[in-house]
Design a protein around this motif. Structure first.
Motif, PDB file in Angstrom:
ATOM      1  N   LEU A 189      10.077  12.916  -5.314  1.00  0.00           N
ATOM      2  CA  LEU A 189      10.536  13.024  -4.198  1.00  0.00           C
ATOM      3  C   LEU A 189       9.539  12.304  -3.173  1.00  0.00           C
ATOM      4  CD1 LEU A 189      11.676  16.850  -3.643  1.00  0.00           C
ATOM      5  CD2 LEU A 189      12.965  14.627  -3.557  1.00  0.00           C
ATOM      6  N   ILE A 190       8.197  12.365  -3.619  1.00  0.00           N
ATOM      7  CA  ILE A 190       7.283  11.414  -2.652  1.00  0.00           C
ATOM      8  C   ILE A 190       7.419   9.951  -2.719  1.00  0.00           C
ATOM      9  CG2 ILE A 190       4.959  10.994  -2.322  1.00  0.00           C
ATOM     10  CD1 ILE A 190       4.539  14.191  -2.806  1.00  0.00           C
ATOM     11  N   ASN A 191       7.616   9.668  -4.171  1.00  0.00           N
ATOM     12  CA  ASN A 191       8.202   8.166  -4.361  1.00  0.00           C
ATOM     13  C   ASN A 191       9.529   7.787  -3.604  1.00  0.00           C
ATOM     14  OD1 ASN A 191       6.518   6.426  -6.138  1.00  0.00           O
ATOM     15  ND2 ASN A 191       6.310   8.473  -7.043  1.00  0.00           N
ATOM     16  N   LEU A 192      10.273   8.638  -3.648  1.00  0.00           N
ATOM     17  CA  LEU A 192      11.729   8.458  -2.969  1.00  0.00           C
ATOM     18  C   LEU A 192      11.363   8.255  -1.373  1.00  0.00           C
ATOM     19  CD1 LEU A 192      14.770   8.524  -2.722  1.00  0.00           C
ATOM     20  CD2 LEU A 192      14.667  10.846  -2.196  1.00  0.00           C
ATOM     21  N   LEU A 193      10.705   9.149  -0.841  1.00  0.00           N
ATOM     22  CA  LEU A 193       9.809   9.235   0.584  1.00  0.00           C
ATOM     23  C   LEU A 193       9.332   7.530   0.885  1.00  0.00           C
ATOM     24  CD1 LEU A 193      10.566  11.503   2.453  1.00  0.00           C
ATOM     25  CD2 LEU A 193       8.076  11.905   2.237  1.00  0.00           C
ATOM     26  N   ALA A 194       8.443   7.194  -0.231  1.00  0.00           N
ATOM     27  CA  ALA A 194       7.678   6.245  -0.026  1.00  0.00           C
ATOM     28  C   ALA A 194       8.738   4.900   0.057  1.00  0.00           C
ATOM     29  CB  ALA A 194       6.619   5.849  -1.042  1.00  0.00           C
ATOM     30  N   ASP A 195       9.802   4.872  -0.732  1.00  0.00           N
ATOM     31  CA  ASP A 195      10.859   3.655  -0.852  1.00  0.00           C
ATOM     32  C   ASP A 195      11.523   3.712   0.526  1.00  0.00           C
ATOM     33  OD1 ASP A 195      10.130   2.801  -3.233  1.00  0.00           O
ATOM     34  OD2 ASP A 195      11.569   3.996  -4.352  1.00  0.00           O
ATOM     35  N   THR A 203       0.694  -1.178  -0.039  1.00  0.00           N
ATOM     36  CA  THR A 203      -0.100   0.244  -0.185  1.00  0.00           C
ATOM     37  C   THR A 203       0.805   1.239  -0.033  1.00  0.00           C
ATOM     38  OG1 THR A 203      -1.694  -1.183   1.211  1.00  0.00           O
ATOM     39  CG2 THR A 203      -1.902   1.242   1.234  1.00  0.00           C
ATOM     40  N   VAL A 204       2.010   1.078   0.527  1.00  0.00           N
ATOM     41  CA  VAL A 204       2.893   2.436   0.782  1.00  0.00           C
ATOM     42  C   VAL A 204       3.352   2.729  -0.740  1.00  0.00           C
ATOM     43  CG1 VAL A 204       4.941   3.365   1.539  1.00  0.00           C
ATOM     44  CG2 VAL A 204       3.581   1.940   3.105  1.00  0.00           C
ATOM     45  N   THR A 205       3.976   1.622  -1.122  1.00  0.00           N
ATOM     46  CA  THR A 205       4.246   1.818  -2.811  1.00  0.00           C
ATOM     47  C   THR A 205       3.183   2.374  -3.449  1.00  0.00           C
ATOM     48  OG1 THR A 205       5.657  -0.197  -2.496  1.00  0.00           O
ATOM     49  CG2 THR A 205       5.464   0.513  -4.312  1.00  0.00           C
ATOM     50  N   LEU A 206       2.048   1.739  -3.475  1.00  0.00           N
ATOM     51  CA  LEU A 206       0.858   2.109  -4.344  1.00  0.00           C
ATOM     52  C   LEU A 206       0.767   3.836  -4.100  1.00  0.00           C
ATOM     53  CD1 LEU A 206      -1.754   0.992  -6.024  1.00  0.00           C
ATOM     54  CD2 LEU A 206      -2.996   1.359  -3.847  1.00  0.00           C
ATOM     55  N   LEU A 207       0.670   4.012  -2.757  1.00  0.00           N
ATOM     56  CA  LEU A 207       0.403   5.428  -2.383  1.00  0.00           C
ATOM     57  C   LEU A 207       1.363   6.354  -3.066  1.00  0.00           C
ATOM     58  CD1 LEU A 207      -0.883   5.900   1.271  1.00  0.00           C
ATOM     59  CD2 LEU A 207      -1.924   6.924  -0.815  1.00  0.00           C
TER      60      LEU A 207
END
Lengths: 314, 320
Positions: free
Chosen positions: A294-300, A238-242
């Motif tokens: 950046l947000i995807n980086l944060l999610a990773d 779900t974190v990745t999906l978000l």
């Protein structure tokens, strides 16, 4: 964890650079002369020529790209056409509104989606599960601008519970938040459905896992098993999906900002397109891209923090 | 004294093709401080039996008859909360797959602390207890191991950690579900010696499920042979392995690769397949595959007791 962070950061730089190149090519391929568009039909050839030189359009294409690329990395996105103000400054003025809107959308989707998905998984096959399933598909199917319009009509116009337009007074946090409720609902409602379905599916998978059986064989309480043993794992996809979902939320934000007449990057791009203010469009799209990366980086990084297996792999 | 006594246990699963009768009339005892082995091929109902004892049958499964008496309490009548109170402190389990048995995102120490959630001890005391258990299963540097995650350990170490977790609450009964099947031969021997050591220290009984006859012979005191959801023979390891009275047990022992004396490319097999558990034959469950069957085998068979404590569900067991 530091090595992992640096690696992801390096990757983010590569992605943003690629995005810049693609953006440049797209602008370059748009038919028409930017100088002519900017100056309008009454300008003389001499005026157009001098603007072309000023904008660097007389240079070879690779020089133009290099200039665009290096300036963009230093934060110089050129000046916008109408007021000649720096694009970076104009976009940054609007960015906090959009960030607040998307953060609000995230709060809605996470705060409703995760408990609903969890509940549906634990009560698998019950009426609760079925209702959550139907509601999830329904909210995914409704476009965000429809949610925006109906939320506005019901809660702002008919019931008068919440304000209809604008972002609220600058100094008043409460006023800002009440202005944020409906637009962020419009942005986040569809994601309640996505997240509920995702969490339900991954919860069902995790609850079947051998280690959950082990936990039950040790007599651990069901609440501990559901939330500490299963949900901590089921939350990861779900974190990745978000992270990816932010992209869609950014596009929903455009509609929400228009319907609720809120300031924001979406509204800015919309207006810029209508006035053919290309430097502003380019700058805003670039900032949005960086935001997305950046947000995807944060999610990773969040996945790395939540999952020791991922952490050790890097 | 008997820790676990199973009497006439029947378990069915509701399936789309009708009721699947997974266990029929299962009966055996696990005496105090003894190791009882359960042996049988895949699909003989070993896992169903464990789940029935633990009260963890799948939603479509149901105990249709019989008793599971553990320390004087009939578990078939216990509610979910009573079962949960038993699982862990009184009945503990080590499962087959050490790779998947531990939670991947919680540290070993956290999982061991959670298992002690009923304990009145403080956090530091619980961690000390966890480290002591890891020490007992020979995990090097146990204090440091507590803060590590399952994927940082090898398969053999993970299985030892799972054993440490299972024995931490000093249960009266340890159920070991093929705990060594996923390990290589050297580790298998070491793990079995470790289990026996710990069983001796704690003084618990062990129900040891395996399809490896050598391991059963080496480790167990008593053995229960299961076929297609029925107990076909039971007794001490010596009785069952030296003088098998049920043709299935005899064939199973003949098929053990360790018993092959000469070099061969063809290991012996028992011809035929398991019966359809949705339509059980009325008579002896093994008759269709048995080379010694007679007219009488079409009738339902009861357990005969050819020697004290040695029981076989076969008409031939009466003959001598």
């Amino acid at each position: 964890m530091l090595g992992y962070t640096l690696k992801r950061l390096g990757l983010a730089v590569v992605i943003v650079s690629l995005a810049m190149a693609i953006l440049f090519v797209m602008i370059y391929l748009i038919p028409g002369d930017p100088a002519a568009v900017a100056l309008g039909p009454r300008a003389t050839e001499a005026m157009r020529e001098s603007l072309r030189v000023k904008m660097g359009l007389d240079q070879p294409v690779w020089v133009q790209f290099w200039n665009f690329f290096t300036r963009a990395w230093t934060g110089d996105l050129g000046n916008e056409v109408l007021s000649d103000r720096p694009v970076a400054q104009v976009v940054m003025e609007q960015l906090p509104h959009t960030l607040a809107l998307i953060a609000g959308g995230m709060v809605w989707s996470v705060a409703l989606g995760i408990p609903l998905g969890c509940w549906a998984a634990v009560k698998r096959g019950s009426w609760a599960d079925r209702v959550v399933g139907i509601v999830s598909v329904a909210v995914i199917a409704v476009p965000s601008f429809v949610v925006a319009i109906y939320a506005l009509l019901i809660f702002a116009v008919t019931l008068r519970w919440l304000p209809a337009i604008g972002a609220g007074d600058a100094g008043d946090l409460g006023d800002r938040l009440t202005h944020l409720i409906l637009p962020s609902l419009a942005v986040g409602l569809g994601w309640v459905g996505y997240i509920a379905r995702m969490v339900r599916a991954s919860m069902l998978e995790v609850l079947e896992a051998q280690h959950i059986r082990t936990a039950r064989a040790f007599g651990l309480p069901e609440t501990m098993i559901t939330y500490r043993y299963a949900l901590t794992i089921a939350i990861l996809p779900t974190v990745t999906l978000l992270g990816v979902g932010i992209g869609q939320m950014l596009s929903s934000a455009v509609f929400a900002e228009i319907v609720f007449a809120r300031p924001g990057v979406g509204k800015l791009v919309y207006d810029a397109i209508l006035t053919r203010n290309y430097p502003l469009v380019t700058g805003a799209v670039l900032v949005t891209t960086v935001l997305f990366v950046l947000i995807n980086l944060l999610a990773d990084l969040l996945i790395g923090a939540l999952d020791p297996r991922v952490r050790s792999r890097f | 004294m008997t820790v676990l006594a199973i009497r006439g246990l029947n378990v069915s699963f509701a399936t789309e093709g009708g009721d699947l009768h997974a266990l029929r009339d299962v009966a055996f005892d696990v005496p105090a401080r003894r190791i009882v082995g359960i042996v049988g091929e895949s699909g003989c109902g070993k896992s169903t039996l464990i789940n029935a004892i633990l009260g963890l049958l799948a939603d479509n499964g149901r105990i249709t008859g019989g008793q599971i008496v553990f320390e004087g309490q009939d578990l078939t009548r216990a509610d979910a909360a009573q079962m949960r109170a038993l699982r862990g402190p009184r009945i503990s389990t080590v499962f087959q797959d050490p790779m998947g048995a531990l939670n991947p995102v919680l540290s070993v120490g956290r999982q061991m602390r959670n298992i002690q959630y009923r304990s009145s001890l403080g956090r530091a005391a619980r961690d000390a207890r966890s480290a002591e258990m890891l020490q007992k299963v020979r995990i090097p540097d146990p204090e440091a191991a507590l803060s590590r995650y399952p994927h940082e350990f090898s398969g053999g170490m993970k299985q030892r950690i799972a054993i440490a977790m299972a024995l931490m609450m000093e249960p009266a009964l340890l159920i070991a579900d093929e705990p060594t099947t996923a390990l290589d031969a050297t580790l298998e021997v070491a793990t079995i010696e470790l289990l026996r050591d710990l069983q001796d220290q704690i003084g618990c009984s062990v129900l040891f499920i395996s399809h490896h006859l050598g391991v059963i012979a080496e480790l167990c005191d008593d053995v229960v042979v299961m076929y297609a959801g029925e107990v076909v023979e039971r007794g001490t390891v010596r009785q069952v392995f030296r003088t098998p009275r049920h043709p299935y047990t005899a064939r199973l022992l003949e098929c053990d690769p360790a018993r092959q004396s000469g070099r061969t490319r063809h290991l012996p097999v028992i011809p035929g397949d398991l019966p359809d558990l949705r339509n059980r034959p009325g008579g002896c469950i093994f008759a269709a595959r048995c080379d010694r069957r007679g007219e009488a085998c079409a009738a339902p068979q009861t357990e005969r007791e050819p020697a004290p404590g040695h029981r076989a569900r076969c008409i031939l067991a009466e003959a001598t």
